[in-house]
Every structure is written in C-alpha cells, then in structure tokens.
Design a protein around this motif. Structure first.
Motif, mmCIF file in Angstrom:
data_model
loop_
_atom_site.group_PDB
_atom_site.id
_atom_site.type_symbol
_atom_site.label_atom_id
_atom_site.label_comp_id
_atom_site.label_asym_id
_atom_site.label_seq_id
_atom_site.Cartn_x
_atom_site.Cartn_y
_atom_site.Cartn_z
ATOM 1 N N ILE A 66 0.836 -1.195 0.000
ATOM 2 C CA ILE A 66 0.000 0.000 0.000
ATOM 3 C C ILE A 66 0.874 1.250 0.000
ATOM 4 N N ALA A 67 0.329 2.307 -0.587
ATOM 5 C CA ALA A 67 1.065 3.567 -0.664
ATOM 6 C C ALA A 67 0.871 4.323 0.642
ATOM 7 N N SER A 92 0.969 1.969 13.321
ATOM 8 C CA SER A 92 2.372 1.595 13.481
ATOM 9 C C SER A 92 2.766 0.653 12.355
ATOM 10 N N LYS A 93 4.079 0.433 12.196
ATOM 11 C CA LYS A 93 4.566 -0.435 11.116
ATOM 12 C C LYS A 93 4.082 -1.861 11.333
ATOM 13 N N PHE A 94 4.167 -2.325 12.582
ATOM 14 C CA PHE A 94 3.557 -3.600 12.949
ATOM 15 C C PHE A 94 3.164 -3.513 14.424
ATOM 16 N N GLY A 95 2.473 -4.521 14.913
ATOM 17 C CA GLY A 95 1.893 -4.411 16.248
ATOM 18 C C GLY A 95 2.683 -5.130 17.313
ATOM 19 N N THR A 96 2.217 -4.988 18.553
ATOM 20 C CA THR A 96 2.826 -5.740 19.655
ATOM 21 C C THR A 96 2.200 -7.128 19.714
ATOM 22 N N VAL A 122 5.880 4.527 15.085
ATOM 23 C CA VAL A 122 4.509 4.668 15.600
ATOM 24 C C VAL A 122 4.029 6.102 15.412
ATOM 25 N N SER A 123 2.710 6.252 15.335
ATOM 26 C CA SER A 123 2.153 7.590 15.167
ATOM 27 C C SER A 123 2.009 8.272 16.538
ATOM 28 N N ASP A 124 1.636 9.562 16.518
ATOM 29 C CA ASP A 124 1.644 10.359 17.742
ATOM 30 C C ASP A 124 0.759 9.787 18.848
ATOM 31 N N ASP A 125 -0.373 9.180 18.454
ATOM 32 C CA ASP A 125 -1.338 8.737 19.457
ATOM 33 C C ASP A 125 -0.997 7.382 20.053
ATOM 34 N N TYR A 126 0.099 6.777 19.613
ATOM 35 C CA TYR A 126 0.417 5.411 20.035
ATOM 36 C C TYR A 126 0.541 5.294 21.552
ATOM 37 N N PHE A 127 1.195 6.302 22.158
ATOM 38 C CA PHE A 127 1.498 6.209 23.588
ATOM 39 C C PHE A 127 0.238 6.295 24.430
ATOM 40 N N LYS A 128 -0.703 7.170 23.960
ATOM 41 C CA LYS A 128 -1.969 7.300 24.658
ATOM 42 C C LYS A 128 -2.747 5.998 24.491
ATOM 43 N N THR A 129 -2.712 5.441 23.272
ATOM 44 C CA THR A 129 -3.470 4.222 22.981
ATOM 45 C C THR A 129 -2.943 3.040 23.792
ATOM 46 N N MET A 130 -1.621 2.940 23.921
ATOM 47 C CA MET A 130 -1.036 1.813 24.632
ATOM 48 C C MET A 130 -0.861 2.077 26.130
ATOM 49 N N VAL A 216 4.247 10.768 5.157
ATOM 50 C CA VAL A 216 5.651 11.165 5.110
ATOM 51 C C VAL A 216 6.509 9.907 5.061
ATOM 52 N N GLY A 217 7.449 9.883 4.165
ATOM 53 C CA GLY A 217 8.293 8.695 4.011
ATOM 54 C C GLY A 217 7.645 7.699 3.075
ATOM 55 N N LYS A 218 8.424 6.672 2.681
ATOM 56 C CA LYS A 218 7.939 5.730 1.680
ATOM 57 C C LYS A 218 7.080 4.623 2.277
ATOM 58 N N GLU A 219 7.494 4.146 3.466
ATOM 59 C CA GLU A 219 6.833 2.971 4.024
ATOM 60 C C GLU A 219 5.498 3.315 4.669
#
Lengths: 398, 413
Positions: A66-67, A92-96, A122-130, A216-219
């Motif tokens: 996916i783009a 995130s790129k992959f999960g826990t 991970v995106s900005d909200d990752y820390f709040k989510t986890m 932002v970025g390729k991946e």
C-alpha cells in the motif's frame, strides 16, 4: 567417617565412575530446564511497558503493497473514532504481541558506539493508545512536524548504553550508513523504563519508537492499534470490520484483541519449555529406576561386608546411614564436576543476560535439590534392606 | 549355539525378574520417545495419504533475488506472474499448481460468532496433485478458476463448526467481506501443502492485481509424471531461475529458486542454504546426533545395570573361559542378550508409541494430525532399537570378557 566413606567409594571407582557420569548427565538436564524456567519466571516479572487489556489490533492485509497516503490514514482514523466504543486510534509499522521484529544499525553522531536496535515506527497517538508513561521527556506530537530530525522514544536500556550518565532527552543519534549516504538523524524525545514488543517472555533489548507520520516517508503503516472502552464485547469485531471495509473495501483486515494475541504468544513461547520438560521428566524417571536398580545390586553384593560391620558392633542405623551417605557423597562429587563445567557458561557469557548469576545460582540450588532428593529416595529402600539383615544372616549370605 | 545363547538369556532374564522389569521399562521409555519422534518426522517428510505423491512433486515457497552490484537481497514468497511465466512452461513437469504459500487467516462473521480460519487460494491443478478425500460435493475445477466463481471447499471440522446440524453444500458465508458458497467438504488434513480450513479459487479476490506481480504470497507445486523424472525437473527449475527478468533491473538482476522435496525445503529454510539439495545431509546428521545424545543417558543407565549383573554371573563366565571360550564369543553373547532385551522392549515400545500417537491425534495439540504408521516407521524403530541395544551392551560385555578365569571361577571378581 568422611575419609572412610571416600575410601570405600574409591575402592569401587570404576563402577562408581559410571554411576557418577549418569548422575552428572542427569544434573545437566535438570539444570538446563531449571535455568530455562527460572529465566522465563524472571522475564515474566519485568514490566512490558505497554497495556493489553482494552487494546485491539487490526492488521491490514492488502493484495499488494500500500502507498503511504495521508488522506487514507486520515479517513481511517476518523471512521474509527466515529465508533462510540473507540477511545483512541494509532498507526504503526507492525503491532505488539506479533512475531515481527525489525532491527537496524545505529551510531552516535560522531560515528562511535555501533548498536543494533529494535524499532517500531509509531504515530503520535500510540502512547496514549497503549497507556504508556514516560520516565522522562515528553511524547512527540504535531509540534514536531516539519523538522529534519526524527523524534524518537527510546527505552532505558538504550539510553544508558548510548548516553551513560547524561540526560538522554534531547540527545541525537544517527543510522549507520558507513558514509555511503546521508544518515537519518534521531532526537530523543522521551525515555520509557521498558518496552518489550513480544510481551512478557521477550528478552529486554535496545528498543526505539521513532515517529511515523502518515504520508511522510515511503513505508506505509500496516497495523492499527485501538484503545476501546472497558468491557467492549468481542462481537464488536463484526461492526469494526464493516466500518473498515467502508473506507477501503479491497483490503483485508485481521482483527485481534491484544489479550488474545498475548495469550497465544505466551502459549507459543511456552512450547519449547514444555517439550524440554516432558523429555526431562522421561529421563529423570529412567535415571531414578536405574539408580534404584544399581544401588540394590550394590548393597546385595556388599552384604558380607555389612555383616562384618554388624558383627563388630555397628547398629542397623549406622548401616542405613552409611548406604545413604555414600550415595549422597557420590552425587555431590558428580554435581561438583558438572558445576565446574557449567560455571563456564556465565563466565564466558555465551548466553548473555539470559543466564545471569541470579538464574545460575537458583538453577544450581534447584537442580541440586532435585538430584539429592532422587538419590535419597533411590537409596532408602536398598539401605533399609541391608540394615534389616541380622549379623548372622549377613555373614552367611551367599 | 545361537539357541543356547537364547536359552541362557531367557534364564538370566527370569532369574531376576525385578531387574529385567526395570531394564525393560528404561528401554521402553526411551524407545517410545524416539519412535514417536521418528513417526512424526516420517509423516511430515514422507507422507502418505493426501500428499502421497510427494515422491513425484517438488514445492517452492521462496525466491531469492539479489543484485550483482549491490548488497541488497530479498528472500520472499513468489508472485503469480513469476510462476505463470517461468514455472508453468517447465518441460519436465506434468502439472504445475499455484497456491498460497501459507494459508492466510481470515475472520468469518456469523450472527453471533466470529471464527478465525485459515484460507488457501488454489487453482485447479492443486486438486489433481494432492489426493483429498472428498466427503461431500466436489472440489474446485478449472472452470471455477477461469470464471472467478465465489465458491469454497471446507474441511469437515470447519463445516461442522460453521453450520452445525445443517446440510453443508450450498451454504453461504462471508469472509474478507466476500460471500462464498460451499461446493464441497473434504477430510481434515495437516500437511505442508494440504493444510487449510477453507479453499477458494485463486481468482476469487476483490481485484486481479495479483496477476501482474513477480513477488506475491504464492508458492508452486510442480509434479513430474514419474519419480524418475524428478531430478531432471529439479535441474530444469534451477536453470530457469537464470532467465528471470525483473521489471526494474536496477533493483534486482539475479534470481535463485529451487524445487525442493519436503525435507530439502525444511532444511533450506532452517539452514538458509543455497545448495541445490538444501543441505539435507547437515540436517539429517543433526537429527541423528540429537537422537544419539538423547539416548546417552538411558544407555548409560542400562550400562550401569548390566555391569552389576556381570558380577552375579562371574561363575558362569569363569567356566566358559576355562573351557576355551574366547573373549570375542563372550562379548557376542552378552551383546546378543542385550539386543534381545531391547527387541522385546522395542516391540512393547512400538505398541505404546502407537498409543501415544493416537492420543496426540485426539488431543488436538496439533490440529488435524493423522499419523500413518507404515513399514518405514517400523523399520526405523527397529534400527533405533538395535543401535540402542549395541550402544548399551558393548561396554558391560567388554568388561565381562576381560575377567580373569581364575578369579571368575572363585567368584571373587
């Protein structure tokens, strides 16, 4: 007394050597499983650094790559937050609690301290989510947009390695490129005490969570992490899937609750221990039978000797003690030899932190008690049988 | 002479029943573990039943791409285009099938329940190479694949789970947001290529983009018309790899792939081998060493028990030596005795191993497992037993044969 017993053992050295060898091997097997189990126990006590009770993960399984498109992620996020059960959404790129792992080499800006570091973007909200808490510093956020340095959250282990004795927050490090291309630069935004993506049984490694910005970025990010209201039923999965399909119908979504993922991860990591345990149990049962048989034969052969001791005034108790003490002495000798071999492992550090001194000492203690118990149990009956004989019977025994 | 040995052995076994029992128990325990492992390995690498034609086909799940000028290397599953363009036209292959390298997990949503199931995409050739036992309906055919029909074949357990107490054929269910119709039910299978809960045509996907990719999520099965033709097929596959052209030659320009038997594939994955035979020798040697290591402790145990018994028989040995028996004859006798005991243990072990396997199949530890005990497993079992018997018999026999006849006769060894 001790010297006397040692002399008796030495008299029968070739037979006792084979017996010692067997005890030695049995000790090694018990030690291996004890050390393995204790290390798991030790790891289980450590915090993982992230929550799992109300977290769900969605793995995106597209037909082809996916783009990294900001609009798609934005509509995904808005669609998910529309659902009343969803409290927070992160990408995130992959999960826990997944088998995935991604590592890369990094160094300090001056090129020193090469390190292989595990990472998940991970995106900005990752820390709040986890439900994570920073030990120092602040999570990265929109305020970091547009900078040429990627903000990153690192664990304590990495902070202590890269920046010993310094405040890690605000420090820089870069990717190792060996001068072939411009390295990517990272600025430490916050430090967390611990982060172990594979969960409870994962060895602590150097870990970094660099910032991922959709578009932002390729991946692209292939994992969505959700924090749901406590008590959301499992049946919510169907509605969640329908909602995701509304955004991108050509993608497949694999939805799992983190508690399920955690349970299956723990189960999978336990499998080697269980297999080893079953095999060790088999071997121990066999050793117990063999030891019992050999001791029985030994005492039977030594009945004339025992008769002589009885005739010279030794009580039945003394004979009993002699048989058991001889066996325990033999086990001690075998285990000392085994320990001389085993102590090389933590000394040379082949297993790294997995076999630390605490695990080594406890495993030694545990496996020594198992072997002593086994020796004691196996010598009780033959000892009792020998002690029971009256001196006249024993002296005439053929 | 041989009969005399057997008689003596029998008498010795019966004289000390408790020790014979302990000996036998140790032997049986060891052999059961080894036989179960052997049966599982045999079943995995040389299966009968659904993948019974394994001696005629090879499988490929991985292609290795690299560049002559750059260090980058990619090892991953194959794309549809790669198989279609390079493997389908193989001259030595009778059938070439494209199927998911690993079944992907899908969620099937029904009114109140969610089932997590493994789904495999297949073409029509897949069903010709593998011999599934069809319980109801039919399997996927060439027409289904061509038309992209939304049909599915389920295995028995899945059919029972999704539609309890209803007729299975013609039922509809939703997976990945698509509606499938059940056209057939096959027997549960647990094998490398056969494993799945749901099988659907490869063309039953939301988009047909998969057809244009060199890299994807597929693997290939390639079947020769006879087992003798397999080496030629494998050589041809290695040759074909050299002709692969990439869309972007600056990213990759060297390709390697191999058609592997199951054992080769496993050892290639485990050892990351690039050898043509997947370094099978190393893997087999590793397995044999591990088995011998596992045997070490029980063998030592048996040695200890046997050495003790020699002392009791020193009189007999003294007499035989005095009458001119050579050490070699005595060694042969005791090893024979030990091997005999091991054979008895092996027979009991085989029965118990069958019981353990039966328990393993029914316990659900490994889903859909069915182990066929065949002659080969029996042969390996016999081999393991003999190795174990000799291993544990030689040292005591050698010690016994060294006894001095004078001392032995006095019984003062």
């Amino acid at each position: 007394m001790l010297r006397h017993l040692l002399k008796l053992i030495w008299k029968r050295k070739s037979r006792n050597m084979m017996l010692s060898l067997e005890i030695l091997l049995a000790f090694l097997v018990v030690f291996a499983i004890a050390a393995f189990g204790l290390r798991y126990w030790q790891l289980y006590q450590l915090p993982t650094g992230h929550a799992w009770r109300n977290q769900w993960s969605v793995a995106i399984r597209p037909a082809q790559d996916i783009a990294n498109d900001a609009a798609t992620y934005d509509s995904l996020k808005r669609a998910l937050l529309d659902l009343p059960e969803v409290e927070s959404v992160a990408f995130s790129k992959f999960g826990t609690y997944e088998m995935s792992r991604s590592t890369e080499e990094y160094t300090l800006p001056d090129g020193s301290q090469e390190l292989i570091i595990d990472g998940i973007s991970v995106s900005d909200d990752y820390f709040k989510t986890m439900e994570m808490t920073p030990a120092s510093g602040h999570w990265f956020s929109k305020a970091d947009d547009g900078g040429d340095v990627t903000p990153v959250v690192i664990n304590r282990r990495l902070a202590d390695k890269f920046f010993p004795g310094k405040e890690a927050v605000g420090q820089l490090y870069i990717t190792q490129t060996r001068g072939k291309s411009t390295p990517e630069r990272f600025r430490v935004a916050a430090v967390v005490e611990q982060f172990r993506s594979h969960g409870e049984f994962m060895d602590p490694v150097y870990f970094m969570l660099p910032r991922y910005v959709p578009g932002v970025g390729k991946e692209a990010a292939y994992a969505i992490t959700l924090k749901l209201k406590p008590g959301t039923p499992r049946a919510f999965e169907a509605r969640l899937n329908a909602k995701l399909k509304q955004v991108r119908s050509d993608w497949n979504y694999l939805i799992t609750t983190q508690s399920d993922a955690r349970a299956s991860m723990l189960r999978m990591q336990m499998i080697p221990l269980i297999i080893l345990g079953v095999i060790a149990a088999f071997l121990l049962v066999m050793v117990a039978f063999g030891l019992f048989g050999v001791l029985w034969q030994n005492t039977t052969q030594r009945i004339p000797e025992i008769g002589l001791r009885r005739a010279l005034g030794a009580s039945a108790n003394h004979i009993y003690q002699q048989i058991v003490a001889e066996q325990l002495l033999l086990s001690t000798g075998a285990m000392l030899v085994a320990l001389v071999l085993l102590v090389q492992l933590p000394l040379t550090g082949v297993f790294g932190d997995s076999l630390n001194w605490k695990v080594f000492a406890t495993a030694t203690l545990l496996s020594a008690s198992v072997i002593y118990l086994l020796s004691l149990l196996c010598s009780l009956y033959p000892g009792w049988r020998a002690a029971r004989l009256s001196p006249t019977q024993a002296l005439h025994y053929e | 002479m041989f009969r005399n040995y057997l008689l003596t052995a029998w008498k010795v076994f019966m004289r000390r029943k408790l020790f014979t029992a302990i000996n036998l128990l140790c032997i049986v325990l060891t052999l059961v573990v080894l036989m179960v492992i052997t049966a599982l390995l045999q079943n995995t690498f040389y299966p009968t039943g659904v993948e019974g034609k394994s001696d005629r086909f090879v499988q490929m799940v991985m292609v290795q791409s690299s560049h002559t000028d750059k260090g980058a290397m990619r090892r991953g599953t194959l794309g549809y285009k790669l198989i279609k363009q390079y493997l389908k036209p193989l001259k030595n292959a009778e059938l070439v099938s494209i199927t998911s390298s690993v079944p992907s997990t899908v969620s099937v949503y029904q009114d109140s329940q969610v089932s997590s199931l493994d789904m495999r995409l297949t073409d029509a050739e897949y069903w010709k190479i593998l011999d599934f036992t069809v319980r109801q309906g039919r399997v996927i055919n060439a027409d289904d694949v061509e038309q992209g029909r939304m049909v599915a074949v389920l295995n028995e357990s899945t059919a029972r789970k999704l539609f309890p107490g209803q007729p299975y054929l013609g039922q509809k269910f939703s997976a990945n947001g698509q509606i499938f119709t059940v056209i057939g039910v096959v027997q549960d299978e647990m094998h490398m290529n056969a494993y799945a809960d749901i099988w659907t045509p490869i063309s039953a996907q939301p988009s047909s983009d998969y057809k244009n990719n060199l890299f994807g999520q597929f693997g290939a099965l390639m079947m020769a018309s006879t087992p003798e033709q397999l080496p030629a097929l494998r050589r041809e596959i290695v040759e074909v790899a050299k002709t692969v052209q990439y869309d972007d030659p600056t990213a990759f320009n060297v390709t390697k792939f191999w058609g592997d038997s199951k054992l080769q594939l496993f050892s290639r994955m485990l050892l990351s081998s690039e050898e043509e035979d997947g370094s099978v020798g190393k893997l087999v040697a590793g397995i044999v060493v591990l088995m011998l290591l596992f045997m070490a402790l029980p063998a030592l145990n048996l040695i200890n028990l046997n050495v003790g018994r020699i002392m009791e028989r020193s009189g007999e040995i003294g007499v035989r030596k005095a009458f001119g028996a050579t050490s070699r004859q005595l060694v042969a006798q005791l090893v024979l005795e030990n091997v005999l005991l091991c054979l008895i243990g092996g027979a009991i072990g085989l029965v118990l191993a069958a019981g353990v396997l039966w328990w393993l199949e029914n316990s659900g530890l490994i889903p859909y497992l069915r182990v066929h005990l065949n002659l080969a497993v029996f042969g390996y079992g016999l081999l393991i037993t003999l190795v174990f018997g000799v291993l544990s018999g030689v040292i005591p026999a050698w010690k016994m044969s060294r006894l001095d006849p004078v001392h032995a006769l006095k019984g003062a060894a």
